[in-house]
Design a protein around this motif. Structure first.
Motif, short mmCIF file in Angstrom:
data_model
loop_
_atom_site.label_atom_id
_atom_site.label_comp_id
_atom_site.label_asym_id
_atom_site.label_seq_id
_atom_site.Cartn_x
_atom_site.Cartn_y
_atom_site.Cartn_z
N HIS A 233 -5.74 -30.57 -34.71
CA HIS A 233 -5.69 -29.42 -33.79
C HIS A 233 -7.02 -29.24 -33.08
O HIS A 233 -7.72 -28.23 -33.28
N PRO A 234 -7.42 -30.21 -32.28
CA PRO A 234 -8.77 -30.16 -31.69
C PRO A 234 -8.94 -29.00 -30.72
O PRO A 234 -7.98 -28.50 -30.14
N ALA A 235 -10.21 -28.59 -30.57
CA ALA A 235 -10.58 -27.66 -29.51
C ALA A 235 -10.87 -28.50 -28.28
O ALA A 235 -11.36 -29.62 -28.40
N CYS A 236 -10.56 -27.99 -27.10
CA CYS A 236 -10.85 -28.73 -25.86
C CYS A 236 -11.75 -27.89 -24.96
O CYS A 236 -11.45 -26.72 -24.70
N TYR A 237 -12.85 -28.47 -24.51
CA TYR A 237 -13.76 -27.78 -23.60
C TYR A 237 -13.90 -28.61 -22.33
O TYR A 237 -14.25 -29.79 -22.38
N MET A 238 -13.58 -28.00 -21.20
CA MET A 238 -13.59 -28.71 -19.93
C MET A 238 -14.50 -28.00 -18.93
O MET A 238 -14.29 -26.82 -18.61
N ALA A 239 -15.54 -28.70 -18.45
CA ALA A 239 -16.41 -28.13 -17.41
C ALA A 239 -15.79 -28.46 -16.06
O ALA A 239 -15.33 -29.58 -15.82
N TYR A 240 -15.77 -27.47 -15.18
CA TYR A 240 -15.01 -27.62 -13.95
C TYR A 240 -15.74 -27.00 -12.77
O TYR A 240 -16.37 -25.93 -12.90
N HIS A 241 -15.70 -27.70 -11.66
CA HIS A 241 -16.20 -27.13 -10.41
C HIS A 241 -15.13 -27.37 -9.34
O HIS A 241 -14.71 -28.50 -9.13
N GLU A 242 -14.70 -26.31 -8.71
CA GLU A 242 -13.61 -26.44 -7.72
C GLU A 242 -14.12 -27.15 -6.47
O GLU A 242 -15.14 -26.76 -5.90
N ARG A 243 -13.43 -28.20 -6.05
CA ARG A 243 -13.81 -28.92 -4.83
C ARG A 243 -12.74 -28.82 -3.74
O ARG A 243 -12.98 -29.20 -2.61
N GLY A 244 -11.55 -28.33 -4.11
CA GLY A 244 -10.46 -28.28 -3.13
C GLY A 244 -10.41 -26.98 -2.36
O GLY A 244 -10.90 -25.95 -2.81
N LYS A 245 -9.85 -27.05 -1.15
CA LYS A 245 -9.56 -25.85 -0.35
C LYS A 245 -8.04 -25.65 -0.39
O LYS A 245 -7.30 -26.62 -0.58
N ALA A 246 -7.61 -24.43 -0.18
CA ALA A 246 -6.18 -24.12 -0.32
C ALA A 246 -5.30 -25.04 0.52
O ALA A 246 -4.21 -25.41 0.09
N ASP A 247 -5.77 -25.46 1.71
CA ASP A 247 -4.91 -26.26 2.58
C ASP A 247 -5.14 -27.76 2.43
O ASP A 247 -4.62 -28.57 3.18
N SER A 248 -5.92 -28.17 1.43
CA SER A 248 -6.21 -29.60 1.26
C SER A 248 -5.04 -30.32 0.62
O SER A 248 -4.48 -29.86 -0.38
N ALA A 249 -4.67 -31.48 1.20
CA ALA A 249 -3.59 -32.28 0.61
C ALA A 249 -4.16 -33.21 -0.46
O ALA A 249 -3.42 -33.79 -1.24
N THR A 250 -5.46 -33.38 -0.50
CA THR A 250 -6.09 -34.38 -1.37
C THR A 250 -6.79 -33.76 -2.58
O THR A 250 -6.63 -34.24 -3.71
N PHE A 251 -7.57 -32.69 -2.34
CA PHE A 251 -8.43 -32.17 -3.40
C PHE A 251 -7.78 -30.98 -4.12
O PHE A 251 -7.20 -30.09 -3.49
N ALA A 252 -7.92 -30.99 -5.45
CA ALA A 252 -7.27 -29.97 -6.27
C ALA A 252 -8.04 -28.65 -6.22
O ALA A 252 -9.27 -28.64 -6.15
N THR A 253 -7.32 -27.56 -6.28
CA THR A 253 -7.93 -26.23 -6.38
C THR A 253 -7.81 -25.74 -7.83
O THR A 253 -7.04 -26.29 -8.62
N THR A 254 -8.54 -24.69 -8.14
CA THR A 254 -8.45 -24.08 -9.47
C THR A 254 -7.00 -23.66 -9.74
O THR A 254 -6.47 -23.84 -10.83
N GLU A 255 -6.36 -23.14 -8.68
CA GLU A 255 -4.97 -22.69 -8.83
C GLU A 255 -4.06 -23.85 -9.24
O GLU A 255 -3.21 -23.71 -10.11
N ASP A 256 -4.26 -25.04 -8.61
CA ASP A 256 -3.46 -26.22 -8.98
C ASP A 256 -3.63 -26.54 -10.46
O ASP A 256 -2.67 -26.81 -11.18
#
Ligand SMILES: C[S@@+](CC[C@H](N)C(=O)[O-])C[C@H]1O[C@@H](n2cnc3c(N)ncnc32)[C@H](O)[C@@H]1O
Length: 306
Positions: A233-256
């Motif tokens: 039952h591991p703990a998972c820690y993920m560092a994240y920086h949002e690079r996508g814009k809402a209308d981007s077809a390529t880059f992911a947003t935090t919402e995605d």
């Protein structure tokens, strides 16, 4: 097979009292507008990011250092890092005493991680065979010989560490940690990439800046879910920086990202946010857990903000 190697520079970092030297691509020294690896058989846009140090990597290292006590120390914990890239965060965790399996696409493992491991490890590869060293005390009386076998605490600790090491791991730093590397492509099933190291036996999962392309979000989350369902039952820690814009077809947003985590049955918390000391951009660290599995210790930390 690589055609030509781009110029690189060394990044030095001290972790757990050990100086680590990581090679990263030197974009400033590249004079061609075309990526020198573009014509490699193994070239992918996703994999081409693995030779740089990203903000999230610095954030993850800082997070680990600031929260070692709350995380219950990294010593003797089995860590799997996803999308390790240059190996910076994974090797730092090993220098703090963890047994780290650094993973990435096969091309990044072969052309970056394997060299980073060799450059920053000492001694020979550790073995997973559980060896118990015993001390034998012999007491001689007039008529009989009484033999007592005592297993020393030090030998028992060494045996535990050896048993926790990943197969083929090499010692890193002075705190008993170790590291090794193995390919783990999120677009393939974990079970077909579980030899010699089985990533589902992790105690802690780490990831830094692994989800920036929309197409990677679902396979990445699916890999995390498989590992979270492992026996420890591991703990998972993920560092994240949002690079996508809402209308981007390529880059992911935090919402995605958060929508996919929810869709695949995960719960998450922001446990740290701010700008890492060696970085320039706002990042966050999420703890992720499956609803059925145990929730990791709640920690919350605000780094300096702009
Ligand atoms: C932006 S880099 C981050 C590297 C490192 N974690 C850091 O913070 O410096 C993203 C990493 O994800 C890896 N990656 C991309 N697609 C992948 C996949 N399908 N399976 C495994 N790793 C992948 C890349 O090779 C790269 O190392």
């Amino acid at each position: 097979m690589a055609t030509s190697r781009p110029p690189s520079v060394t990044v030095d970092v001290v972790a757990g009292g050990t100086k680590l030297s990581i090679r990263r691509r030197d974009l400033e020294a590249e004079d061609s507008p075309i990526d020198p690896c573009f014509f490699d058989d193994s070239y992918t846009v996703a994999g081409s990011t693995g030779f740089l140090v990203w903000e999230g990597g610095w954030m993850l290292i800082e997070f680990l250092e600031k929260h070692l006590a709350t995380l219950g120390t990294l010593t003797n914990r089995r860590v799997v890092e996803l999308g390790s890239g240059t190996g910076l965060a994974g090797l730092c965790a090993a220098a703090h005493g963890a047994h780290v399996l650094m993973t990435d696409l096969p091309s990044v493992v072969d052309e970056g991680l394997a060299q980073a491991l060799l450059a920053n490890s000492s001694g020979t590869a550790a073995t997973t065979t559980t060896t118990t060293t015993t001390t034998t005390t012999t007491t001689t009386t007039n008529t009989a010989t009484d033999t007592t076998t005592t297993t020393t605490a030090a030998a028992a600790a060494a045996a535990t560490a050896t048993a926790t090491c990943w197969p083929g791991a090499r010692p890193v730093g002075s705190k008993g940690g170790s590291a090794c590397c193995q390919a783990l492509d999120w677009t393939k099933s974990v079970s077909e990439q579980s030899f010699p190291c089985d990533p589902t036996s992790a105690d802690i999962i780490l990831a830094a800046e692994t989800v920036w392309l929309k197409e990677l979000v679902a396979p990445f989350v699916s890999t995390v879910v498989t590992l979270l369902q492992g026996p420890n039952h591991p703990a998972c820690y993920m560092a994240y920086h949002e690079r996508g814009k809402a209308d981007s077809a390529t880059f992911a947003t935090t919402e995605d990202l958060l929508a996919e985590l929810t869709r695949q049955g995960c719960t998450f918390n922001v446990v740290a946010e701010g700008i890492p000391t060696r970085g320039t951009i706002q990042c966050a660290v999420y703890s992720i857990y499956c609803t059925e599995a145990s929730q990791p210790a709640v920690i919350s930390h605000q780094y300096h903000t702009q």
